[in-house]
Design an enzyme around this catalytic site. Structure first.
Site, short mmCIF file in Angstrom:
data_model
loop_
_atom_site.label_atom_id
_atom_site.label_comp_id
_atom_site.label_asym_id
_atom_site.label_seq_id
_atom_site.Cartn_x
_atom_site.Cartn_y
_atom_site.Cartn_z
NE ARG A 1 29.05 35.81 33.83
CZ ARG A 1 29.99 35.76 32.90
NH1 ARG A 1 30.60 34.61 32.64
NH2 ARG A 1 30.33 36.83 32.21
CG ASP B 1 29.94 45.32 38.19
OD1 ASP B 1 30.62 44.89 39.15
OD2 ASP B 1 29.89 44.75 37.08
CE LYS C 1 32.55 46.41 35.96
NZ LYS C 1 32.87 45.48 34.87
N1 BES Z 1 28.43 44.86 34.34
C1 BES Z 1 29.48 44.18 33.67
C2 BES Z 1 29.31 44.15 32.16
C3 BES Z 1 29.48 45.42 31.44
C4 BES Z 1 30.72 45.99 31.28
C5 BES Z 1 28.39 45.98 30.84
C6 BES Z 1 30.86 47.14 30.56
C7 BES Z 1 28.52 47.13 30.10
C8 BES Z 1 29.76 47.72 29.97
C9 BES Z 1 29.59 42.75 34.13
O1 BES Z 1 29.23 42.50 35.45
C10 BES Z 1 31.03 42.37 33.99
O2 BES Z 1 31.82 43.00 34.61
N2 BES Z 1 31.32 41.43 33.12
C11 BES Z 1 32.65 41.04 32.86
C12 BES Z 1 32.73 39.54 32.85
C13 BES Z 1 34.14 39.01 32.89
C14 BES Z 1 34.74 39.22 34.26
C15 BES Z 1 34.09 37.53 32.55
C16 BES Z 1 33.04 41.60 31.50
O3 BES Z 1 32.20 41.62 30.59
O4 BES Z 1 34.17 42.05 31.36
ZN ZN Z 2 27.79 43.84 36.22
ZN ZN Z 3 30.79 42.85 36.81
#
Ligand code: BES
Ligand code: ZN
Ligand code: ZN
Length: 467
Positions: free
Chosen positions: A319, A238, A245
């Site tokens: 999601r 990701d 990120k």
């Molecule tokens: N894979 C991530 C969630 C994640 C982040 C899991 C760090 C474990 C450790 C997910 O796809 C994501 O990036 N979620 C975002 C959502 C936001 C953009 C609304 C998050 O949680 O920051």
């Molecule tokens: Zn993710």
């Molecule tokens: Zn993500």
């Protein structure tokens, strides 16, 4: 795999291993021969968890071992599970047997802890050490221990394998190989075929990557048995997509297929135990990569259930792919629907990495999962699907946005997003888990892990027993 657990018939000369908890220390000391008591006392042995004392015979060889197992902090099951997990690497190589035969539940947990204590990720570099072996405790449920240890080993290896070696093609292949080993039917829908079969979100999220997005669909068991459907987030890596990120957050994102790994492991347990259920497994697998084909902020994407989704952030990709898979899963009205995903950073902010978060509309299901969680020492905790936050996902141009503008309650909002794709009646549980040990503890080395699957297995096992 034997996990350094050996049959008593193969180890007539096993070295006795006496486990001593804080509460039994005085009684054990009093019962020992004077020489052994003196050795323990002189060395300051206090039964602390992980402490070990070797007793030597006349010839200098190890003749017995005393190991401290501390005191129980949470449940007895938790204590038993990890009590001897440090010993396979702490004890000199050799075969040991428990000096006292524990009850069946304790024996099973101790043996699993031993098995997990032998795990290391050795794809690139072998560990210098050799594990010690344990004679199977007499009353241990060997089948259960082996199934659980195999499942956890599989999930850990999948998560620990970096994305350059385990892309969408390889992950789908691994899941397929596991399923076919149990005689399951497997189909894999790839690339453009996802559009033809109406999985548009899986397609669009995965489109930018060199290896095409895909949906693994596994079916196993008799139609007449209760239908259990498992769904796992398989994001190979990701990057965050175009809403990239930051480096510190991106670093461990090889683990973003942790949900798919955990579900694959859970499915292995169910099929290896031949539980009388009709199992279906759906794994949407994509790489959230960047290229000229990447989906963008403010794109509006179609979904399998007909809703249009406005993209507020391409990093909320899990999601999206789960939405299409859950729509398909829900259409068959399963008796139980479980999804697992490394869905939000926020779930970790709230509960930390040790506690997966559970979301469900069904209080009875939450209670069942919680009971198995305690009994099997596989922790998780419930969070609410607070309906008043649902409006934060409203979009001005589409049926829904994939994110909220608020910085609050990210894990709940993600759960509410998924809930849109599952009907109220379906007994559905969503687990937002870390899938990763950030430090090393006995039996749980730093790296990938499949949390909550032994607790969830308990629920499926109960369902199967009721028919
Ligand atoms: N894979 C991530 C969630 C994640 C982040 C899991 C760090 C474990 C450790 C997910 O796809 C994501 O990036 N979620 C975002 C959502 C936001 C953009 C609304 C998050 O949680 O920051
Ligand atoms: Zn993710
Ligand atoms: Zn993500």
């Amino acid at each position: 795999m034997t996990f350094n657990l050996v049959d008593p018939a193969d180890a007539p000369k096993a070295i006795p291993l006496r486990l001593v908890g804080k509460a039994q220390l005085e009684a054990v000391l009093a019962s020992l021969p004077a020489r052994e008591r003196a050795i323990l006392q002189a060395s300051g042995f206090d039964a602390a968890a992980g402490s070990v004392r070797l007793m030597h015979g006349e010839d200098g060889a190890v003749s017995a071992v005393v190991a401290g197992i501390g005191a129980s902090i949470l449940s007895q099951a938790e204590h038993d599970l990890w009590a001897i997990a440090s010993l396979p690497t702490a004890l000199p190589q050799g075969v040991y047997r428990l000096a006292d035969e524990p009850s069946a539940d304790t024996a099973t947990l101790l043996a699993l802890g031993w098995a997990l204590g032998t795990y290391a990720f050795e794809t690139f570099k072998k560990q210098a050490r050799r594990n010690a072996s344990l004679v199977w405790p007499e009353h241990a449920d060997r089948g259960r221990v082996v199934r659980e240890a195999e499942a956890l080993t599989l999930a850990r290896d999948l998560i620990n394998t970096p994305a350059n070696l385990l892309g969408p093609v390889a992950l789908a292949e691994k899941a397929k190989a596991m399923a076919e080993q149990h005689g399951a039917n497997v189909t894999v829908t790839v690339g453009n075929a996802l559009l033809e079969q109406n999985y548009p979100l899986v397609y669009h999220v995965g489109r930018a990557a060199v290896e095409e997005p895909r949906l693994v669909d596994i079916r196993w068991g008799e139609e007449s048995h209760p239908r259990v459907t498992l769904v796992g987030k398989g994001v190979i890596f990701d990057t965050g997509g175009l809403d990239l990120k930051p480096p510190a957050s991106m670093k461990i994102m090889k683990k973003d297929m942790g949900g798919a790994a955990a579900i694959t492991a859970l499915a292995h347990m169910v099929m290896a135990a031949k539980l009388p259920v009709r199992l279906r497994v759906l794994l949407p697998i994509v790489e959230n990569a960047i290229s000229h084909e990447a989906f963008r902020p403010l794109d509006v994407l179609p979904s399998r259930n007909g809703m249009t989704i406005e993209i507020g952030n391409t990093d909320a990709e899990g999601r999206l792919i789960l939405a299409d898979a859950l729509t398909e899963a829900d259409s068959e009205k399963p008796a139980l629907l479980i999804n697992m995903a490394t869905l939000t950073g926020n779930a970790r902010v709230a509960f930390g990495p040790e506690l997966p978060t559970l979301f469900t509309r069904h209080d009875d299901l939450a209670a069942e999962i919680a009971r198995h969680s305690v009994e099997r020492a596989d922790p998780l905790w419930r969070m609410p699907l607070w309906p008043h936050y649902r409006k934060q996902l409203d979009s001005k141009v589409a049926h829904m946005n994939n994110v909220s503008d608020s910085a609050f309650a990210g894990a709940i909002i993600a759960g509410l997003f998924l809930a849109e794709f599952v009907s109220d009646e379906t007994r559905w549980a969503h687990l937002d888990m870390s899938g990763w040990n950030f430090g090393s503890r006995p039996g749980r080395p730093e790296g990938g892990d499949a949390q909550a699957i032994r607790a969830l297995y308990g629920v499926i096992e109960d369902m199967a027993a009721k028919g």
